[in-house]
Design an enzyme around this catalytic site. Structure first.
Site, PDB file in Angstrom:
ATOM      1  N   ALA A  37       0.816  -1.216   0.000  1.00  0.00           N
ATOM      2  CA  ALA A  37       0.000   0.000   0.000  1.00  0.00           C
ATOM      3  C   ALA A  37       0.851   1.268   0.000  1.00  0.00           C
ATOM      4  O   ALA A  37       0.401   2.320  -0.454  1.00  0.00           O
ATOM      5  CB  ALA A  37      -0.917  -0.002   1.222  1.00  0.00           C
ATOM      6  N   ASP A  39       5.337   2.440   0.319  1.00  0.00           N
ATOM      7  CA  ASP A  39       6.577   2.442  -0.470  1.00  0.00           C
ATOM      8  C   ASP A  39       7.131   1.030  -0.636  1.00  0.00           C
ATOM      9  O   ASP A  39       7.272   0.303   0.350  1.00  0.00           O
ATOM     10  CB  ASP A  39       7.651   3.300   0.220  1.00  0.00           C
ATOM     11  CG  ASP A  39       7.205   4.742   0.382  1.00  0.00           C
ATOM     12  OD1 ASP A  39       6.637   5.275  -0.575  1.00  0.00           O
ATOM     13  OD2 ASP A  39       7.432   5.322   1.463  1.00  0.00           O
ATOM     14  N   CYS A  44      12.950  -0.498   5.998  1.00  0.00           N
ATOM     15  CA  CYS A  44      14.413  -0.581   5.851  1.00  0.00           C
ATOM     16  C   CYS A  44      14.910   0.290   4.704  1.00  0.00           C
ATOM     17  O   CYS A  44      15.805   1.107   4.867  1.00  0.00           O
ATOM     18  CB  CYS A  44      14.822  -2.031   5.634  1.00  0.00           C
ATOM     19  SG  CYS A  44      16.535  -2.203   5.120  1.00  0.00           S
ATOM     20  N   SER A 185      18.389   5.219  24.068  1.00  0.00           N
ATOM     21  CA  SER A 185      19.809   5.025  23.750  1.00  0.00           C
ATOM     22  C   SER A 185      20.054   3.633  23.166  1.00  0.00           C
ATOM     23  O   SER A 185      21.114   3.048  23.361  1.00  0.00           O
ATOM     24  CB  SER A 185      20.675   5.232  25.006  1.00  0.00           C
ATOM     25  OG  SER A 185      20.404   4.227  25.977  1.00  0.00           O
ATOM     26  N   ILE A 188      18.976   2.941  17.418  1.00  0.00           N
ATOM     27  CA  ILE A 188      18.482   4.088  16.634  1.00  0.00           C
ATOM     28  C   ILE A 188      18.979   5.392  17.252  1.00  0.00           C
ATOM     29  O   ILE A 188      19.515   6.269  16.567  1.00  0.00           O
ATOM     30  CB  ILE A 188      16.937   4.085  16.533  1.00  0.00           C
ATOM     31  CG1 ILE A 188      16.451   2.833  15.794  1.00  0.00           C
ATOM     32  CG2 ILE A 188      16.437   5.340  15.811  1.00  0.00           C
ATOM     33  CD1 ILE A 188      14.930   2.649  15.795  1.00  0.00           C
ATOM     34  N   THR A 276      12.374   5.372  20.600  1.00  0.00           N
ATOM     35  CA  THR A 276      11.965   4.476  21.692  1.00  0.00           C
ATOM     36  C   THR A 276      11.524   3.106  21.180  1.00  0.00           C
ATOM     37  O   THR A 276      10.689   2.445  21.787  1.00  0.00           O
ATOM     38  CB  THR A 276      10.836   5.125  22.503  1.00  0.00           C
ATOM     39  OG1 THR A 276       9.886   5.710  21.587  1.00  0.00           O
ATOM     40  CG2 THR A 276      11.350   6.210  23.416  1.00  0.00           C
ATOM     41  N   GLY A 277      12.079   2.706  20.047  1.00  0.00           N
ATOM     42  CA  GLY A 277      11.763   1.374  19.545  1.00  0.00           C
ATOM     43  C   GLY A 277      10.615   1.361  18.552  1.00  0.00           C
ATOM     44  O   GLY A 277      10.119   2.411  18.144  1.00  0.00           O
ATOM     45  N   ASP A 323       8.997  -8.014  11.357  1.00  0.00           N
ATOM     46  CA  ASP A 323       8.727  -7.292  12.600  1.00  0.00           C
ATOM     47  C   ASP A 323       7.353  -7.620  13.182  1.00  0.00           C
ATOM     48  O   ASP A 323       7.161  -7.544  14.392  1.00  0.00           O
ATOM     49  CB  ASP A 323       8.800  -5.771  12.358  1.00  0.00           C
ATOM     50  CG  ASP A 323      10.225  -5.281  12.151  1.00  0.00           C
ATOM     51  OD1 ASP A 323      11.150  -6.124  12.161  1.00  0.00           O
ATOM     52  OD2 ASP A 323      10.415  -4.067  11.978  1.00  0.00           O
ATOM     53  N   HIS A 459      47.316 -11.800   8.190  1.00  0.00           N
ATOM     54  CA  HIS A 459      47.982 -10.804   9.038  1.00  0.00           C
ATOM     55  C   HIS A 459      48.574  -9.705   8.149  1.00  0.00           C
ATOM     56  O   HIS A 459      49.161 -10.009   7.115  1.00  0.00           O
ATOM     57  CB  HIS A 459      49.116 -11.477   9.824  1.00  0.00           C
ATOM     58  CG  HIS A 459      49.918 -10.511  10.644  1.00  0.00           C
ATOM     59  ND1 HIS A 459      49.454  -9.969  11.817  1.00  0.00           N
ATOM     60  CD2 HIS A 459      51.158  -9.976  10.431  1.00  0.00           C
ATOM     61  CE1 HIS A 459      50.370  -9.152  12.304  1.00  0.00           C
ATOM     62  NE2 HIS A 459      51.418  -9.135  11.489  1.00  0.00           N
TER      63      HIS A 459
END
EC number: 1.8.1.4
Length: 476
Positions: A37, A39, A44, A185, A188, A276-277, A323, A459
């Site tokens: 609906a 983008d 992400c 903190s 994000i 805040t998430g 999510d 190395h």
């Protein structure tokens, strides 16, 4: 392919998870459609990982070029460094457009039907799509829900999108406020503090919990705070929450003690980023039409195969990824879940190994981790009867880090003392987000530090930081 349905698979949501599922479905021979609906590319690509990395890349260069002390130590002298805020914002916007176009074209090229509109379940194996052109119903043998998430705004905080905003607006970099408050903190908040401080803003970081970077391993968080926060123009308020945030010029923030709720202070700043998430975007998906209830945090309940559950029972032909199911809110986890869902749709049993999925914060320097924190590993050890070992190595002992003159950093390995199995790895330092994948592969294969300690690393490379940590952890 089944002929009684319009499609073998319909995916609702064209973010990274839906895109990954669609690509894999086509490779498995499924006739596939994806419904979006908003983008293409979801959070992400448009408002998250992609534009923020563009901002971090530009801001990081400014920070490097303005660090006269560091450059002088390498024998380099440079004049004044200027930047154009709009040009940096355009860099992020152009990258979004390119990746969004690439993602859309890859679907079209493979023959995935892209359907624009709001998709929702209309019954078993049935989806309605509502758009400006009206409503249509399509049928599918299987349906994957991939609606994603939106920023969480705590009660009392009013967002106007200009002076008080979330990461959705922050990635557009429409202004560089002289003084910006960042609420939260986590990764994000950390990434935006990196961008804003590099570009000359003063920052007040407000964290409700009693320590900064609450989701990170404590050893990592302590060193990261010393490097990413203390020397920069960042004031921190810990154990304090923003009880009320009123947009305007200035933004007014009422602060209170998180535990006692006692009012503490009122500050006035030029802007406020709410970091805040995120919460799942699971409303208006039509789940009630087939008797599926969201859990108490509004996630869609799923089993390990990504099948949707109703009262603990599998709902046939319905899957949920990304999510929206709350298992692990990372773009690459969503993509992995999409592939797992498709594998199960075509009859190949597969589940997601969350312990081996890495995560990173793209600060300067970076933070990355995979698997368990020390605390979580010790809890598991107590439950299952094994001791946990910890091994650390430092970037200041790494030749490549010293050559770069960027020796702030640590690698920490959490492992079982009895078998040597690696349970978690945490890295803070130069290129940590790239280094973590060696550890991710080790955890995916349940490898022991005894084996890993005998691998040979080039190395001098930064990867020797992990090599050193494994060698220090050898279980006799």
């Amino acid at each position: 392919m089944s002929h009684e349905f319009d499609y073998d698979l319909v995916i609702i949501g064209a973010g990274v998870g839906g895109h990954g599922a669609a690509l894999h479905a086509v490779s498995c021979g499924l006739k596939t459609a994806i419904i979006e609906a908003a983008d293409m590319g979801g959070t992400c690509v448009n408002r998250g990982c992609i534009p923020s990395k563009a901002l971090l890349a530009a801001a990081g260069r400014v920070r490097e070029l303005r660090n006269a002390h560091h450059l002088k130590s390498l024998g380099i002298q440079i004049g004044s460094v200027d930047f154009d805020r709009q040009a940096i914002a355009n860099h992020a916007g152009n990258l979004v457009s390119k990746i969004q176009g690439d993602l859309t074209n890859s679907l079209k090229r493979l023959g995935v039907d892209i359907i624009r509109g709001w998709g929702k379940i209309a019954g078993t194996q049935k989806v309605t799509v509502t758009s400006d052109g009206g409503e249509k119903t399509i049928t599918a043998k299987d349906i994957i829900l991939s609606p994603g998430s939106v920023p969480f705004v705590p009660p009392g905080i009013e967002v106007d999108g200009k002076t008080v905003f979330t990461s959705d607006q922050g990635v557009k970099l429409e202004s560089l406020p002289e003084w910006v408050a960042i609420i939260g903190s986590g990764y994000i908040g950390l990434e935006f503090s990196d961008v804003y401080s590099a570009l000359g803003c003063e920052i007040t970081m407000i964290e409700a919990l009693d320590q900064l970077m609450p989701g990170f391993d404590r050893d990592i968080a302590k060193l990261a705070e010393r490097v990413l926060i203390t020397p920069r123009d960042i004031e921190t308020k810990v154990g304090i929450y923003a009880k009320k945030v009123i947009p305007g010029s200035p933004v007014v923030i009422e602060l209170a003690d998180f535990k006692t709720k006692e009012d503490l202070d009122v500050i006035e700043v030029d802007a406020c980023l709410v970091a805040t998430g995120r919460i799942p975007a699971t409303q208006n998906l039509g789940l009630e039409s087939i008797g599926v209830e969201l859990d108490r945090r509004n996630f869609i309940p799923v089993d390990d195969r990504m099948a949707v559950l109703s009262a603990g029972e599998v709902v046939p032909h319905l899957w949920a990824i990304g999510d929206a199911n709350g298992k692990m809110m990372l773009a690459h986890a969503a993509s992995a879940q999409g592939i797992v869902a498709v594998e199960n749709i075509v009859g190949r049993s597969r589940i997601v190994d969350y312990r081996s999925i890495p995560a990173a914060a793209f600060t300067h320097p970076e933070v990355s981790y995979v698997g368990m924190t020390e605390t979580a590993a010790k809890e598991l050890g107590e439950a299952e009867g094994f001791e946990v070992g910890i091994s650390k190595s430092y970037f200041k002992g790494n030749s490549k880090a010293l050559a770069e003159n960027e020796a702030d950093g640590i690698a920490k390995v959490v492992y079982r003392k009895d078998t040597g199995e690696v349970l978690g790895v945490h890295i803070f330092g130069l290129h940590a987000s790239d280094l973590i994948h060696e550890a991710s592969a080790a955890i995916a294969n349940r490898q022991s530090v005894n084996t890993l300690a005998h691998l040979v690393h080039a190395h001098p490379t930064l990867s020797e930081v992990l090599d050193e940590a494994y060698k220090r952890a050898i279980v006799s």
